[in-house]
Structures are given as structure tokens and as C-alpha cells.
Design an enzyme around this catalytic site. Sequence first.
Site, PDB file in Angstrom:
ATOM      1  N   CYS A   2       0.854  -1.177   0.000  1.00  0.00           N
ATOM      2  CA  CYS A   2       0.000   0.000   0.000  1.00  0.00           C
ATOM      3  C   CYS A   2       0.893   1.231   0.000  1.00  0.00           C
ATOM      4  O   CYS A   2       2.071   1.142   0.301  1.00  0.00           O
ATOM      5  CB  CYS A   2      -0.847   0.030   1.261  1.00  0.00           C
ATOM      6  SG  CYS A   2      -1.792  -1.465   1.489  1.00  0.00           S
ATOM      7  N   ARG A  27       2.576   0.978  -6.012  1.00  0.00           N
ATOM      8  CA  ARG A  27       2.726   0.174  -4.798  1.00  0.00           C
ATOM      9  C   ARG A  27       1.467  -0.634  -4.471  1.00  0.00           C
ATOM     10  O   ARG A  27       1.521  -1.592  -3.702  1.00  0.00           O
ATOM     11  CB  ARG A  27       3.035   1.087  -3.605  1.00  0.00           C
ATOM     12  CG  ARG A  27       4.338   1.821  -3.715  1.00  0.00           C
ATOM     13  CD  ARG A  27       4.498   2.750  -2.532  1.00  0.00           C
ATOM     14  NE  ARG A  27       4.413   2.030  -1.278  1.00  0.00           N
ATOM     15  CZ  ARG A  27       5.424   1.417  -0.685  1.00  0.00           C
ATOM     16  NH1 ARG A  27       6.614   1.448  -1.237  1.00  0.00           N
ATOM     17  NH2 ARG A  27       5.269   0.783   0.450  1.00  0.00           N
ATOM     18  N   TRP A  74      -3.546  -2.270  -1.496  1.00  0.00           N
ATOM     19  CA  TRP A  74      -3.335  -3.563  -2.154  1.00  0.00           C
ATOM     20  C   TRP A  74      -3.762  -4.567  -1.095  1.00  0.00           C
ATOM     21  O   TRP A  74      -3.065  -4.767  -0.101  1.00  0.00           O
ATOM     22  CB  TRP A  74      -1.870  -3.727  -2.537  1.00  0.00           C
ATOM     23  CG  TRP A  74      -1.572  -4.952  -3.322  1.00  0.00           C
ATOM     24  CD1 TRP A  74      -1.794  -5.156  -4.648  1.00  0.00           C
ATOM     25  CD2 TRP A  74      -0.966  -6.160  -2.836  1.00  0.00           C
ATOM     26  NE1 TRP A  74      -1.361  -6.399  -5.015  1.00  0.00           N
ATOM     27  CE2 TRP A  74      -0.854  -7.040  -3.935  1.00  0.00           C
ATOM     28  CE3 TRP A  74      -0.506  -6.588  -1.583  1.00  0.00           C
ATOM     29  CZ2 TRP A  74      -0.300  -8.312  -3.817  1.00  0.00           C
ATOM     30  CZ3 TRP A  74       0.046  -7.855  -1.478  1.00  0.00           C
ATOM     31  CH2 TRP A  74       0.141  -8.691  -2.586  1.00  0.00           C
ATOM     32  N   ASN A 100       0.113   1.004   6.180  1.00  0.00           N
ATOM     33  CA  ASN A 100       0.752   0.068   5.256  1.00  0.00           C
ATOM     34  C   ASN A 100       1.432  -1.002   6.095  1.00  0.00           C
ATOM     35  O   ASN A 100       2.172  -0.681   7.022  1.00  0.00           O
ATOM     36  CB  ASN A 100       1.802   0.822   4.408  1.00  0.00           C
ATOM     37  CG  ASN A 100       2.647  -0.120   3.581  1.00  0.00           C
ATOM     38  OD1 ASN A 100       2.162  -1.143   3.108  1.00  0.00           O
ATOM     39  ND2 ASN A 100       3.915   0.209   3.407  1.00  0.00           N
ATOM     40  N   GLY A 101       1.164  -2.277   5.780  1.00  0.00           N
ATOM     41  CA  GLY A 101       1.797  -3.361   6.535  1.00  0.00           C
ATOM     42  C   GLY A 101       0.756  -4.309   7.084  1.00  0.00           C
ATOM     43  O   GLY A 101      -0.379  -4.344   6.598  1.00  0.00           O
ATOM     44  N   GLU A 463      12.001 -15.946 -17.561  1.00  0.00           N
ATOM     45  CA  GLU A 463      11.669 -14.523 -17.422  1.00  0.00           C
ATOM     46  C   GLU A 463      10.601 -14.127 -18.459  1.00  0.00           C
ATOM     47  O   GLU A 463       9.685 -13.359 -18.159  1.00  0.00           O
ATOM     48  CB  GLU A 463      12.951 -13.687 -17.575  1.00  0.00           C
ATOM     49  CG  GLU A 463      12.762 -12.188 -17.573  1.00  0.00           C
ATOM     50  CD  GLU A 463      12.097 -11.628 -16.312  1.00  0.00           C
ATOM     51  OE1 GLU A 463      11.986 -12.335 -15.305  1.00  0.00           O
ATOM     52  OE2 GLU A 463      11.653 -10.455 -16.372  1.00  0.00           O
ATOM     53  N   LYS A 467       6.908 -12.477 -17.727  1.00  0.00           N
ATOM     54  CA  LYS A 467       6.388 -11.243 -18.356  1.00  0.00           C
ATOM     55  C   LYS A 467       5.033 -11.507 -19.007  1.00  0.00           C
ATOM     56  O   LYS A 467       4.107 -10.727 -18.873  1.00  0.00           O
ATOM     57  CB  LYS A 467       7.334 -10.698 -19.439  1.00  0.00           C
ATOM     58  CG  LYS A 467       8.601 -10.047 -19.007  1.00  0.00           C
ATOM     59  CD  LYS A 467       8.450  -8.863 -18.098  1.00  0.00           C
ATOM     60  CE  LYS A 467       8.341  -9.260 -16.672  1.00  0.00           C
ATOM     61  NZ  LYS A 467       9.330  -9.345 -15.752  1.00  0.00           N
ATOM     62  N   GLU A 470       2.283 -11.988 -16.325  1.00  0.00           N
ATOM     63  CA  GLU A 470       1.923 -10.755 -15.617  1.00  0.00           C
ATOM     64  C   GLU A 470       1.143  -9.794 -16.510  1.00  0.00           C
ATOM     65  O   GLU A 470       0.161  -9.199 -16.092  1.00  0.00           O
ATOM     66  CB  GLU A 470       3.195 -10.025 -15.153  1.00  0.00           C
ATOM     67  CG  GLU A 470       3.910 -10.701 -14.021  1.00  0.00           C
ATOM     68  CD  GLU A 470       5.241 -10.024 -13.748  1.00  0.00           C
ATOM     69  OE1 GLU A 470       5.417  -9.530 -12.637  1.00  0.00           O
ATOM     70  OE2 GLU A 470       6.112  -9.981 -14.634  1.00  0.00           O
ATOM     71  N   HIS A 486      10.802 -35.172 -22.285  1.00  0.00           N
ATOM     72  CA  HIS A 486      10.552 -35.795 -20.985  1.00  0.00           C
ATOM     73  C   HIS A 486       9.189 -35.397 -20.421  1.00  0.00           C
ATOM     74  O   HIS A 486       8.954 -35.542 -19.223  1.00  0.00           O
ATOM     75  CB  HIS A 486      11.683 -35.419 -20.006  1.00  0.00           C
ATOM     76  CG  HIS A 486      13.025 -35.885 -20.443  1.00  0.00           C
ATOM     77  ND1 HIS A 486      13.415 -37.207 -20.381  1.00  0.00           N
ATOM     78  CD2 HIS A 486      14.057 -35.226 -21.023  1.00  0.00           C
ATOM     79  CE1 HIS A 486      14.636 -37.328 -20.873  1.00  0.00           C
ATOM     80  NE2 HIS A 486      15.060 -36.136 -21.275  1.00  0.00           N
ATOM     81  N   LYS A 581       4.164  -3.746  -6.800  1.00  0.00           N
ATOM     82  CA  LYS A 581       5.560  -3.574  -7.208  1.00  0.00           C
ATOM     83  C   LYS A 581       6.536  -4.030  -6.134  1.00  0.00           C
ATOM     84  O   LYS A 581       7.480  -4.747  -6.414  1.00  0.00           O
ATOM     85  CB  LYS A 581       5.794  -2.109  -7.568  1.00  0.00           C
ATOM     86  CG  LYS A 581       7.178  -1.816  -8.102  1.00  0.00           C
ATOM     87  CD  LYS A 581       7.322  -2.317  -9.522  1.00  0.00           C
ATOM     88  CE  LYS A 581       8.706  -2.113 -10.078  1.00  0.00           C
ATOM     89  NZ  LYS A 581       8.931  -2.975 -11.254  1.00  0.00           N
TER      90      LYS A 581
HETATM   91  C1  F6R Z   1       8.309  -9.556 -12.182  1.00  0.00           C
HETATM   92  C2  F6R Z   1       8.319  -8.797 -10.968  1.00  0.00           C
HETATM   93  C3  F6R Z   1       8.463  -9.502  -9.661  1.00  0.00           C
HETATM   94  C4  F6R Z   1       9.717  -8.978  -8.950  1.00  0.00           C
HETATM   95  C5  F6R Z   1       9.848  -9.621  -7.571  1.00  0.00           C
HETATM   96  C6  F6R Z   1      11.104  -9.161  -6.869  1.00  0.00           C
HETATM   97  O1  F6R Z   1       8.071  -8.762 -13.292  1.00  0.00           O
HETATM   98  O2  F6R Z   1       8.242  -7.596 -10.989  1.00  0.00           O
HETATM   99  O3  F6R Z   1       8.524 -10.871  -9.839  1.00  0.00           O
HETATM  100  O4  F6R Z   1      10.812  -9.275  -9.741  1.00  0.00           O
HETATM  101  O5  F6R Z   1       8.740  -9.286  -6.794  1.00  0.00           O
HETATM  102  O6  F6R Z   1      11.131  -7.789  -6.669  1.00  0.00           O
HETATM  103  P1  F6R Z   1      12.458  -7.064  -6.265  1.00  0.00           P
HETATM  104  O7  F6R Z   1      13.422  -7.193  -7.380  1.00  0.00           O
HETATM  105  O8  F6R Z   1      12.043  -5.642  -6.026  1.00  0.00           O
HETATM  106  O9  F6R Z   1      12.964  -7.721  -5.021  1.00  0.00           O
END
Ligand code: F6R
Length: 586
Positions: A2, A27, A74, A100-101, A463, A467, A470, A486, A581
Site C-alpha cells: 500500500c 505500490r 493492495w 501500510n503493513g 523470465e 512477463k 503478468e 521428458h 511492485k
Molecule cells: C516480475 C516482478 C516480480 C519482482 C519480484 C522481486 O516482473 O516484478 O517478480 O521481480 O517481486 O522484486 P524485487 O526485485 O524488487 O525484489
Amino acid sequence: MCSIIGYSGKEMAAPIIVKGLKRMEYRGYDSVGVATESDNQIELKKGIGKVNEVNLKIQLDTLPGKVGIGHTRWATHGKVTDVNAHPHSSNSGKIAIVHNGIIENFEELKKQLENEGYSFKSETDSEIIANLLQKNYELTKNVRETIMKTVSEIKGHYAFVAMFENGQLAAARFHEPLIIGVGQDNIFLSSDVLGFVEYTDNAIYMKSRNFIILDKWKFQILDFEGKDVKYEITKISKEFGDAYKGDYAHFTLKEIYEQPDTILRAGEKTVDAITKTADYIKHAKNIYITGSGTSYNSALIAKQILSKYAKIKVETIISSELQFSPDIIEENSILIAISQSGESADVLDAVRIAKKVNCKIISIVNLLTSSLVRKSDVVIGMNCGPEIGVAATKSFTSQLVVLYKIVQKLSNNNITINFENFAKSILKILENPTKIQQIAKELKDISDIYILGRGINYPVAMEAALKLKELTYIHAEGIPGGELKHGPLALMDSNVFVIIINPNDSTYSDTLTSAREIKVRGAKIIGISDIESDVYDYWIEIPKLDEILYPISEIIPIQLLSYYAALEKNTDPDYPRNLAKSVTVK
Ligand code: F6R
């Protein structure tokens, strides 16, 4: 998670708060609310949706008064509803809070307060703080005593801002971020400097177990025991002002396009730290690399390039998994923690476990004011500027460049990488996205995508899958090419798309064979390669490069593909559903 904000100053509070919330929306973004004080009365508006939507509907920014608090949520405790949105007011309506928390003992406290006659409207753990403050304020008639008593009663990780009906603000921090913005005639309390960067570049990074009490723009910072705390005013880096979309439709697109530049800036101001890191690695007993999500995918690439180019063995650990097998970490080793935000609770927990057995911590991090930085022995900055799009894009490629630089150092600079030329070749990929936009249209109605890669290209496949998941909500899975027979081959039919990551490196011919095996089962093939082939239904050309550099050139077209497919599917690429994020809770 949040974001929280508080404002006290000479201007009307609500429009400033709404602007700050908009900038911190990355956030958390399922609901939003603002409360202000005017003539000793608290008024409050809140609702579900994103800041602009809710503001359009209920005009948050027209609330009266020059003191206020705001929040984007959030959801953790309680569904996404208007009632669960913050701010929450106490039963008397004389105190409102944003939080927040997580308050771990909220059920116990709620029962106690209910027994004393308090009632609760929401399902949140946060509302407890409002009523606890009311109870303690009625008891002590003093804001300082009220905060001290309240923080001694709540357990968990939190940052909260409380507003009293006389216009006084107070805020406390325990392990969640809280930054004070000190302007000429105004004070901000915020989860992130983005909440106030437009108004002041003077910031105080509040320490954990500290609180602030504020009357107009006079303030006092104290610790949880009530002692005055000395503080330092820091100048915020101007680059935070860059957190605008500019001419781009979305932050995600802007951040993808920034990569030719961010690649050149990665690790730039921390050259000594790269030398120090190489030194630590050379003399380490054991080396572990940890991260979550995208940052973990970087760790997987690090493992391969360190062993191939520097003959150094490392073990990769998913940060959230370490708590279940902490004994993996041997004493006096080093842990390299990779994190864009430096605030991921899982990463911080992995660091805590490693520190317990005297490991040195090296962090590769973007946010240099984060908690991870403060826990590290050596810090290498990604320097890629604020990443607002929830899905990591430019931070991934910056992490890789930092890792390349470490490998370069360890190989006594035997590997030469011309980053200037490399950045130019990346620019070429971005110059003309038309073909990628066309392929994105084909993905609109499909439900499964598989991404195949071998060797160093396998973590890129992981990766890529992340992407696609998400941004498009399409089921996507990275597969190591050799594992196809396999099991995963059973999934291949005319309903699926398969992305083949196939640069001209040592994996090329084996991967091309896999592509043919898939093709005969009817799946559509997207080839990411510097060599054209008849097996690809769609070919995305990447430049011919040194093997070590391929991962960056492979992921960028997939970031673009995911972005454009998100547009086709009408999802919001900047704010994927259910995600945040900075994942600051476990
Ligand atoms: C993927 C993504 C998340 C972050 C993960 C780690 O696109 O954004 O999987 O990579 O939450 O976040 P950080 O790097 O901030 O520790």
C-alpha cells in the site's frame, strides 16, 4: 504494497495528496481514499478502483482543509471493497488513519476493543489502529503518549499516519517505509519520495521504531521509548522527478524503451563496489545468490556466466524458500542479494538468515535508500531510475549488466564488452515494433504459451514466461529445451504458441531440432534468433552478439510482445491485477 501519505501545509491538502497517490500507485492500486481536516472536523472519501477513476467518481481532491492523509490499497486483510479501503476513522470520528503493513495481533486487539464497546466496520487489520488510538488518546489526552502506548500494543510490520480532529498529524514506522518530505511551508509523510518529489527535494528517511508528531509544519521525531531522535535531511536525487510517462502511453512501454540508456548506466556510480565484490567472490568459502521473481531469474543467469567465464561456482536460492532450509547457508560465506526495490520481504528474510551465520551481504539493488542497502556490506546500484510498471523490465537488463561487469572483473578483464555498441544494437530492436505488434494480435485469444531455451537462454525463457503471465494473464511456461521429450511434448498441438529462444550460440542446433519436433505437432512457432529458419511461423530477428549478451537482446522483444499483447487483451500493462511492485509482506 500500500502507499500512505500525510500532508500539512499552506496549500489545500486534498489535490496534493491525490497527485502523490497517483505517483505511488505502483505500490498498490485496488482502492484509494483521502481524509482531510478543516475547522476541527474530519471528512473522508474512499472507493475501489484506481486513483483517477475514483477521483473522477467521488472527487477526492475537493475535500476541504490544509491537513490530510491518503492511501492506495493492495488488499491483504479483507476483500477489495469501499468499506475496506483506507482511511479508517475511529468510532468517535475524531481520528483517521492510513496504514501500510500487517498488524499480526489484530484479532486479539479487536476482541479486546469490542469487549470495551468499540465496533468495527471493515474486515481490515488497519481499523484496529484507529480505535486503539482513540482509546489511548481519551486516556492520555496527549498525542505523544498516545502513539507510544499504541505502538507498544500492536505487533507486526507497519507504517501508519494518524490525523486528529484538531489537525495534528502523527506517524509511526516499524519495518515499513516512511519518509518525511520537508518543504518550505509544508511537511509530507510518505511511503516513497514519489509522494512529494514535486514539492520538495529535502527528505528525512525515518528509522524503524521511530515516530513523528507534527503540528502545522513544526515536527518532532522520537523513538518508541519517547526519546528525541537526531535526524539528517537528505537531498533526493533529481532522477526521481523522471517518474513521468512523458509521451509514452504506459510506464511499462517507457521503461522498455529506456533500456539502451539504462544498460549504459548500470553499476555506473558504484565501480569500486564491483571491484570489491569481485574481491569478496575470489576469497569466499561459498557463494550464494538470491532473489525473487525476475531478480531470481537474473540469479540463474549469474550462476551460468560466473561458472563459464570466471570458473566460479555459486548456488542460487529462491529467497522465499531459504526459510525452509536455512542450513544450506554455510558460515562465513557470501550472499549476493538481487532486488530492484530492496524492500522484498522474502529477500530481506534471506539476508537475515545469512547474516545470522556471519555471511557478508552484497546487494545489487536499484533503490539505494532501501532496507536491503542498509543491511549490506557492499552495494552495487542498478542505476536504472524509478521503475513504476509493476512488471520488471529495465531493472532485469540492468541487473544483467551489473553481473556482466562483475564477471568481467573476475576474468581480469579478459572478456571485453563494448557496452556502447551493445546499446546501439538494442536500439535497433526497439526501432521498429510493427512485426511484434502483429504477432501480439495472434496471441489475443490463445490460452497457453510455452517458451523454450537451453543453457543461458533457459532462465530467459523463465523470465519471458513471467512477463507474459503478468502482462497478458495468458498461461505461460518456460521449458528447458532438452526436457521437451521428458513430458512437455504431450502439450503440443495446434492450440498453442511456442516461443523458441534460439540465438546462434552453442545451443542453436539442438534447439532448432526441438522446434521441428514441436512444429510437426501443429503448434505455432515464434523464433527469437539472429538466424532465419523455415521452422518459424514468425521470426523476431535479434542482432548477432557475443554469447554472454544474448539474454538481454532476447528478453527485450518478449517484453514488447507481452506489452502489445496486453493492449490487445485490454489489460492494464502498468498495473497487472493482484500484483504489487514492492512485495513487502511474506
Ligand atoms: C516480475 C516482478 C516480480 C519482482 C519480484 C522481486 O516482473 O516484478 O517478480 O521481480 O517481486 O522484486 P524485487 O526485485 O524488487 O525484489
